[in-house]
Design a protein around this motif. Structure first.
Motif, short mmCIF file in Angstrom:
data_model
loop_
_atom_site.label_atom_id
_atom_site.label_comp_id
_atom_site.label_asym_id
_atom_site.label_seq_id
_atom_site.Cartn_x
_atom_site.Cartn_y
_atom_site.Cartn_z
N UNK A 154 0.84 -1.21 0.00
CA UNK A 154 0.00 0.00 0.00
C UNK A 154 0.87 1.25 0.00
N UNK A 155 1.94 1.20 0.78
CA UNK A 155 2.88 2.31 0.85
C UNK A 155 3.47 2.58 -0.53
N UNK A 156 3.87 1.53 -1.23
CA UNK A 156 4.47 1.71 -2.56
C UNK A 156 3.46 2.31 -3.54
N UNK A 157 2.21 1.92 -3.40
CA UNK A 157 1.18 2.44 -4.29
C UNK A 157 1.01 3.96 -4.11
N UNK A 158 1.08 4.42 -2.87
CA UNK A 158 0.94 5.86 -2.62
C UNK A 158 2.26 6.59 -2.80
N UNK A 159 3.36 5.88 -2.65
CA UNK A 159 4.73 6.34 -2.83
C UNK A 159 5.00 7.76 -2.32
N UNK A 160 4.92 7.94 -1.01
CA UNK A 160 5.22 9.26 -0.46
C UNK A 160 6.69 9.64 -0.56
N UNK A 161 7.53 8.72 -1.01
CA UNK A 161 8.95 9.05 -1.17
C UNK A 161 9.19 9.96 -2.36
N UNK A 162 8.16 10.26 -3.09
CA UNK A 162 8.30 11.21 -4.19
C UNK A 162 8.23 12.65 -3.70
N UNK A 163 8.07 12.84 -2.41
CA UNK A 163 7.88 14.19 -1.88
C UNK A 163 8.91 15.20 -2.36
N UNK A 164 10.20 14.87 -2.41
CA UNK A 164 11.14 15.87 -2.92
C UNK A 164 10.86 16.28 -4.37
N UNK A 165 10.21 15.39 -5.11
CA UNK A 165 9.92 15.72 -6.50
C UNK A 165 8.78 16.71 -6.64
#
Length: 192
Positions: A154-165
């Motif tokens: 679920x985390x990967x689907x929302x992928x909040x690690x794109x925040x810097x982008x």
């Protein structure tokens, strides 16, 4: 369950790669023309280095042998602990990146650190549940592990690690920051 363990590694690789490449969700702004400032590149180099700490922690999935439920339980608990440690390492490293030279950068990195911390807690809790499960019930502890792995999906689907982008200057910086480029090549797939 073996397929789920392999999926965990693939999801983690996807999540980490999403930090640097912007993905195809259509939500990331397109960087404006021109190169990123040297300060932004240096900052994103630190961010990517911190996020990639996840990949450096040993994560060895258990061999799924239903004939020895005690060993399976111990191995699965160890694996959940390895994932918790990996996420903790990245969260702590992200918290120590320092101030951003670009407005919005610190907020984005703080969100990333919070996400890694949440995932660390998730896997630490799963480890505890696996350890407390009845070893004679092979599925008892594995259910907690499966739930943690599903949360990771679920985390990967929302992928909040794109925040810097979401910060165009930082998105441009990921294109030239050496550790961001290196992170895209990291193999975070655990050995089986």
């Amino acid at each position: 369950m073996r397929r789920s363990l392999v999926a965990t590694a693939a999801v983690a690789a996807f999540a980490l790669a999403g930090c640097t490449n912007g993905g195809s969700s259509g939500t990331s702004p397109t960087p404006t023309s021109g190169a990123a400032s040297a300060d932004a590149v240096a900052y994103m180099d630190k961010v990517c280095g911190a996020a990639s700490e996840f990949a450096k922690v040993d994560k060895t999935p258990p061999k799924l042998d239903a004939t020895d439920s005690t060993k399976l339980k111990a191995d699965m608990a160890a694996y959940m602990g390895q994932l918790a440690d990996a996420f903790t390492k990245s969260a702590e490293s992200l918290k120590n990146v320092g101030p951003s030279p670009v407005a919005g950068g610190e907020e984005a990195v703080t969100k990333m650190a919070e996400t890694f911390t949440s995932l660390s807690t998730l896997f630490a809790d799963a480890k505890t549940k696996v350890e407390q499960a009845d070893a004679n019930n092979a599925n008892g502890g594995l259910q907690a592990a499966g739930e943690a792995i599903n949360k990771l999906a679920e985390f990967a689907a929302s992928n909040p690690l794109r925040d810097p982008n979401t910060v165009p200057e930082l998105q441009k910086a990921t294109l030239t920051a050496p550790k961001c480029q290196e992170m895209q090549r990291l193999d975070v797939t655990p050995t089986s």
